[in-house]
Motif scaffolding. Structure first.
Motif, mmCIF file in Angstrom:
data_model
loop_
_atom_site.group_PDB
_atom_site.id
_atom_site.type_symbol
_atom_site.label_atom_id
_atom_site.label_comp_id
_atom_site.label_asym_id
_atom_site.label_seq_id
_atom_site.Cartn_x
_atom_site.Cartn_y
_atom_site.Cartn_z
ATOM 1 N N GLN A 159 0.788 -1.223 0.000
ATOM 2 C CA GLN A 159 0.000 0.000 0.000
ATOM 3 C C GLN A 159 0.824 1.277 0.000
ATOM 4 O O GLN A 159 0.507 2.228 -0.710
ATOM 5 C CB GLN A 159 -0.938 0.019 1.217
ATOM 6 C CG GLN A 159 -2.017 -1.038 1.177
ATOM 7 C CD GLN A 159 -3.002 -0.878 2.313
ATOM 8 O OE1 GLN A 159 -3.650 0.151 2.465
ATOM 9 N NE2 GLN A 159 -3.111 -1.897 3.145
ATOM 10 N N THR A 160 1.860 1.326 0.804
ATOM 11 C CA THR A 160 2.617 2.574 0.937
ATOM 12 C C THR A 160 4.107 2.294 0.823
ATOM 13 O O THR A 160 4.664 1.525 1.607
ATOM 14 C CB THR A 160 2.340 3.249 2.299
ATOM 15 O OG1 THR A 160 2.591 2.314 3.361
ATOM 16 C CG2 THR A 160 0.894 3.709 2.384
ATOM 17 N N ILE A 161 4.721 2.898 -0.159
ATOM 18 C CA ILE A 161 6.175 2.844 -0.308
ATOM 19 C C ILE A 161 6.702 4.158 0.252
ATOM 20 O O ILE A 161 6.507 5.218 -0.335
ATOM 21 C CB ILE A 161 6.577 2.680 -1.784
ATOM 22 C CG1 ILE A 161 5.874 1.471 -2.414
ATOM 23 C CG2 ILE A 161 8.080 2.561 -1.912
ATOM 24 C CD1 ILE A 161 6.248 0.160 -1.814
ATOM 25 N N GLU A 162 7.368 4.097 1.388
ATOM 26 C CA GLU A 162 7.722 5.304 2.128
ATOM 27 C C GLU A 162 9.059 5.912 1.742
ATOM 28 O O GLU A 162 9.360 7.036 2.110
ATOM 29 C CB GLU A 162 7.732 5.002 3.638
ATOM 30 C CG GLU A 162 6.393 4.551 4.198
ATOM 31 C CD GLU A 162 5.363 5.677 4.228
ATOM 32 O OE1 GLU A 162 5.746 6.830 3.982
ATOM 33 O OE2 GLU A 162 4.175 5.395 4.458
ATOM 34 N N SER A 163 9.886 5.169 1.028
ATOM 35 C CA SER A 163 11.215 5.685 0.705
ATOM 36 C C SER A 163 11.745 5.003 -0.546
ATOM 37 O O SER A 163 11.193 3.997 -1.015
ATOM 38 C CB SER A 163 12.180 5.431 1.873
ATOM 39 O OG SER A 163 12.390 4.037 2.032
ATOM 40 N N ASP A 164 12.851 5.537 -1.077
ATOM 41 C CA ASP A 164 13.488 4.916 -2.229
ATOM 42 C C ASP A 164 14.027 3.533 -1.872
ATOM 43 O O ASP A 164 14.034 2.621 -2.702
ATOM 44 C CB ASP A 164 14.620 5.803 -2.750
ATOM 45 C CG ASP A 164 14.101 7.081 -3.398
ATOM 46 O OD1 ASP A 164 12.910 7.107 -3.779
ATOM 47 O OD2 ASP A 164 14.869 8.049 -3.507
ATOM 48 N N ASP A 165 14.481 3.372 -0.630
ATOM 49 C CA ASP A 165 14.972 2.062 -0.191
ATOM 50 C C ASP A 165 13.849 1.023 -0.221
ATOM 51 O O ASP A 165 14.047 -0.117 -0.659
ATOM 52 C CB ASP A 165 15.556 2.155 1.218
ATOM 53 C CG ASP A 165 16.899 2.875 1.241
ATOM 54 O OD1 ASP A 165 17.536 2.978 0.165
ATOM 55 O OD2 ASP A 165 17.307 3.346 2.325
#
Length: 350
Positions: A159-165
């Motif tokens: 649902q949520t990709i919070e960072s490039d990592d």
């Protein structure tokens, strides 16, 4: 408040266009960071009619006309941090088996959605993707699960990709899963936001498109924006966003809601039985939802600009039931989509 820069003055638009006719967009969370130059899309479109199915008390699966579908995706599977998969409810196993039983005679491809609308799965996906051992275990468990229930694919909804990592971890997980699913002759899809919230959508790498058979684009339940109500324009904006991200037409599946989007969530079935006038009017009594006219318009648009329609969620459609004197089948949104795809006129709202 989200600022959506979609209707810019002409002079500003000209200033943003580079020599290669690609938008040079501001490097900001609300914009695509790097303009993508897409290869010409010459692929053949096999139009998909994809539906989610979430078990509920109504359990009207036997009333669905599966000849109107190409894929059906079962919700309510939990991904644990140890990479194990479990049913959400005790009786879900029987319901999943029933779904497969009804779908198979019509050659409808059955799948399960992992991570879909269960927020704890995001952190668990992170844990799994960050470990080679857990990733291998997860892939093995998915293959075993599909084999156990005679399923033909899986849908991933991180649902949520919070960072490039996290984006990089998502790619590694999807790549590993795709490799094994291809060996097994299974399909893989993923579910993504509409692009209305650029900050979230931008972190989904275009490289992921190579690993999936299609992408379900959610054009509902979006960011807290007064300008977003699952309208036809929202659908057009979403298709344009992902097309600009180089997602080919055949893999782009437009999602539509079978429920109201507003302060009170009601199924299309509930709305129709409460007041038949809801069928032909999208916005009424403080609720935003898709009635028959907008579903027709979206399907028509998808037929020209996308590779399919995704329905969320099929149990919320209207069907004739044993305790009803009326036959509601002509008002079914699944039927409306199918008739539109076939090129038949839907006259119930005329």
């Amino acid at each position: 408040m989200y600022f959506i820069f979609k209707r810019l003055p002409l002079l500003l638009l000209v200033a943003l266009v580079g020599c290669d006719n690609q938008f040079t967009k501001i490097i900001d969370d609300n914009w695509i960071k790097d303009p993508e130059v897409c290869e010409e899309d010459s692929t053949t479109v096999n139009f998909k009619q994809v539906a989610y199915w979430t078990p509920d008390d109504s359990d009207n699966i036997e009333l669905v006309d599966f000849s109107m579908l190409t894929h059906i995706i079962y919700s309510s599977i939990i991904v644990n941090a140890d990479a194990s998969l479990v049913m959400l409810e005790d009786d879900d196993e029987e319901l999943l088996e029933d779904l497969v039983t009804y779908a198979q005679p019509y050659s409808v491809k059955t799948a399960v959605s992992l991570g879909e609308w269960v927020s704890s799965n995001d952190s668990n996906f992170n844990t799994i993707a960050g470990s080679t051992t857990l990733t291998d275990t997860f892939v093995d468990n998915v293959i075993d699960f599909l084999d156990d229930y005679e399923l033909e694919g899986v849908d991933i909804h991180w649902q949520t990709i919070e960072s490039d990592d996290e984006s990089d971890e998502f790619e590694k997980l999807l790549k590993a899963l795709s490799k094994e699913l291809v060996k097994e002759g299974k399909f893989l899809s993923m579910t993504v936001p509409s692009g209305e919230d650029y900050k979230t959508a931008n972190r989904i790498s275009s490289d992921l498109f190579d690993y999936v058979d299609f992408v379900n684009v959610i054009v509902f339940d979006e960011v807290d924006s007064d300008d977003f109500n699952a309208s036809l324009q929202d659908a057009k904006d979403a298709i344009e966003y992902w097309t600009d991200r180089c997602l080919i037409k055949n893999k782009l599946v437009l999602g539509v809601p079978f429920y109201s989007v507003g302060s009170t969530t009601r199924s299309y079935d509930y709305l129709l039985r409460d007041d038949l006038d809801y069928v032909c009017v999208d916005n009424s009594r403080g609720r935003d939802y898709n009635g028959i006219p907008t579903i027709i318009d979206k399907t028509d648009y998808a037929l020209s600009n996308a590779g399919g329609m995704m329905m969320r969620s099929l149990e919320q459609d209207v069907y004739a039931r044993n305790n009803d004197d009326l036959d509601y089948s002509e008002y079914s949104l699944l039927n409306v989509i199918n008739e539109t795809v076939l090129g038949n006129e839907v006259s119930v709202c005329q």
